[in-house]
Design an enzyme around this catalytic site. Structure first.
Site, PDB file in Angstrom:
ATOM      1  N   SER A  40      -0.609  -4.774  -2.401  1.00 45.94           N
ATOM      2  CA  SER A  40       0.361  -4.423  -1.507  1.00 45.94           C
ATOM      3  C   SER A  40       0.815  -5.486  -0.691  1.00 45.94           C
ATOM      4  CB  SER A  40      -0.067  -3.352  -0.417  1.00 45.94           C
ATOM      5  OG  SER A  40      -0.929  -4.114   0.509  1.00 45.94           O
ATOM      6  N   LYS A  41       2.285  -5.437  -0.640  1.00 46.74           N
ATOM      7  CA  LYS A  41       3.175  -6.487   0.126  1.00 46.74           C
ATOM      8  C   LYS A  41       2.388  -6.769   1.426  1.00 46.74           C
ATOM      9  CE  LYS A  41       6.847  -3.190   0.540  1.00 46.74           C
ATOM     10  NZ  LYS A  41       7.750  -2.810  -0.274  1.00 46.74           N
ATOM     11  N   ARG A  42       2.012  -5.872   2.202  1.00 50.60           N
ATOM     12  CA  ARG A  42       1.557  -5.977   3.640  1.00 50.60           C
ATOM     13  C   ARG A  42       0.372  -7.171   3.614  1.00 50.60           C
ATOM     14  NH1 ARG A  42       5.752  -4.726   4.611  1.00 50.60           N
ATOM     15  NH2 ARG A  42       6.197  -2.532   5.389  1.00 50.60           N
ATOM     16  N   LYS A  43      -0.380  -6.905   2.534  1.00 54.04           N
ATOM     17  CA  LYS A  43      -1.692  -7.933   2.428  1.00 54.04           C
ATOM     18  C   LYS A  43      -1.490  -9.278   1.570  1.00 54.04           C
ATOM     19  CE  LYS A  43      -4.268  -4.288   4.184  1.00 54.04           C
ATOM     20  NZ  LYS A  43      -5.002  -2.916   3.824  1.00 54.04           N
TER      21      LYS A  43
END
Ligand code: GLU
Length: 478
Positions: free
Chosen positions: A251-254
């Site tokens: 995911s783009k958050r990580k």
């Protein structure tokens, strides 16, 4: 004849998962003297992003993952862009209606929403309750002909189950009781992914569908469609999903997930392809005497990769490992190649030309250029806490603002005016002054309180790298 495809949807930046699946398909095709097709699945007009298709081409070509047929190179099954094939899907939907494998549904958005709410309240899985399935087909056809808005749904058998073979997993069974009467054709006349994907895989004579694991739950619907049409099934290979270090789906958050990021941040395409080829375990294990991960070219992977060897454990996309591997590749360059890579990547003319106007007004000698422009060239820029956190706010509030900022930067058009309104709207939304939001964004992007103009700097630096800087800042301030 082996024919495989990737079918990306142009909904934003090209995703690292697309490159991974493209690589798997390319290897598979090249090993079997087959064809590798690129099809653009652009039938979801609500998520369509104009520039996305071109960015997909550029990113895959940058990685050296060339396709044999596609919208830009043509081929015997053109067109390869689904928005140019809509007549075909409508015809096929008619065929299903005539055979009773599909039916028209007139439920309005409000009715469906109400249905969903009642199901949630009763702790039932949200699913279409099939109320339109009882309408006599002739009456439904009349209403549709009279102009009443409707969709076409798949009539999933009421009992029984669908079983299909996944080449990596063996047989998979889904009880029909758990399969929704999927919408196939939307009221705007566009097909959904499911209908268009199956029709095209058949029409384009795709022999092997190699895609990410997340599509497994869609596959029973696809199998029902193949059966309703009387078509032979392709083989299905669902590749293990790339995962964050904590094993959640990438995911783009990580992790940065945009291929644009990897290109701009100075990863070498050969290193990234090597790294992606190691995901899933299809390459032979490193020999005992190898001191480090072995370096593989695309040609090596075509020679040695074995799909039978893939393990389903969920390969971890470990950015630190990728960086390390990229370092190995950088050190393997000759001094001249390294020089040219720096020149092309760190200070390309086009980038320098965009940066110059941001500092021209501010400096007295050219040597001061980097005093102002450094943040546009550095990899790590981390503001001190007193620069990041506004006077009247605390860390928790600042983190919340940063999360909201990430969402705003992800969806804003990437130009000065759009960014300006996005940041102002964000300020309203979280109850900060516009000045505070601008200072926050400035701190994250530049590490400083004073800098060249913020909006222009964001535009020049680009969305992918700006978001990465924000992600790192969030990780650093916990
Ligand atoms: N359009 C789908 C996607 O965006 C394709 C999935 C598939 O390969 O069937 O990934």
């Amino acid at each position: 004849m082996v024919r495989v495809r990737i079918a990306p949807s142009p909904t934003g930046d090209p995703h690292v998962g697309t490159a991974y699946i493209a690589l798997m398909n390319l290897i598979f095709a090249r090993q079997r003297e087959g064809k590798f097709v690129l099809r653009i699945e652009d039938t979801d007009r609500t998520r369509f992003v104009e520039t996305s298709e071109r960015m997909i081409y550029e990113a895959l070509r940058w990685l050296g993952l060339e396709w044999d047929e596609g919208p830009d190179v043509g081929g015997p099954f053109a067109p390869y862009r689904q928005s140019e094939r809509t007549a075909l899907y409508r015809e096929r939907a008619e065929q299903l209606l005539a055979a009773g494998s599909a039916y028209r549904c007139f439920c309005t958005a409000a009715e469906l929403e109400d249905m969903r709410r009642r199901q949630m309240a009763a702790h039932l899985p949200p699913r279409y309750d099939r109320r339109c399935r009882a309408l006599p087909p002739a009456e439904a056809a009349r209403r549709a002909a009279a102009g009443e808005a409707c969709v076409v749904r798949l009539a999933v058998p009421l009992a029984g189950a669908t079983t299909f073979r996944d080449e990596l997993r063996g047989e998979i069974t889904f009880e029909h009781a758990n399969v929704d009467d999927q919408v196939l054709l939307k009221s705007d006349g566009y097909p959904t992914y499911h209908l268009a994907n199956v029709v095209d895989d058949h029409e384009m004579q795709i022999s092997d569908v190699i895609r990410a694991e997340e599509w497994i739950s869609s596959t029973p619907k696809h199998v029902l469609l193949y059966q309703a049409f009387g078509w032979a099934l392709p083989r299905f290979w669902h590749m293990p999903l790339l995962r964050n270090r904590d094993k959640s789906k990438i995911s783009k958050r990580k992790n940065p997930v945009s291929l644009i990021y990897y290109r701009q941040a100075g990863f070498l395409p050969a290193a990234l392809v090597n790294f992606l080829g190691l995901m899933g375990g299809g390459m032979p294990a490193p020999s005992a005497e190898a001191k480090e991960v072995e370096r593989f070219t695309l040609a090596d992977m075509i020679a040695q990769f074995q799909f039978e060897r893939i393990s389903l454990g969920g390969p971890v996309f470990d950015l630190e490992k990728l960086k390390w591997l990229n370092g190995v590749y950088l050190r393997a360059l000759s001094p001249e190649e390294f020089f040219r890579a720096v020149r092309a990547n760190v200070v390309p003319d086009e980038y320098l030309r965009a940066v110059c106007p941001l500092v021209q007004e501010r400096i007295e000698t050219l040597a001061q250029f980097f005093d102002w422009a450094d943040f546009l060239f550095r990899d790590e820029v981390l503001p001190a806490a007193e620069v990041l956190i506004p006077k009247q706010r605390d860390l928790a509030a600042t983190r919340k603002a940063m999360e909201a900022l990430a969402a705003a930067l992800e969806s804003a058009d990437w130009n000065k005016e759009a960014l300006d309104s996005a940041l102002r709207a964000l300020a309203d939304e979280i109850g900060w002054s516009a000045k505070e939001v601008f200072m926050l964004a400035r701190a994250i992007l530049t590490g400083k309180k004073a800098s060249p103009p913020l909006l222009e700097s964001l535009v020049v630096f680009g969305r992918a790298r700006s978001l990465d800087r924000l992600r790192r800042c969030l990780a650093a301030f916990r």
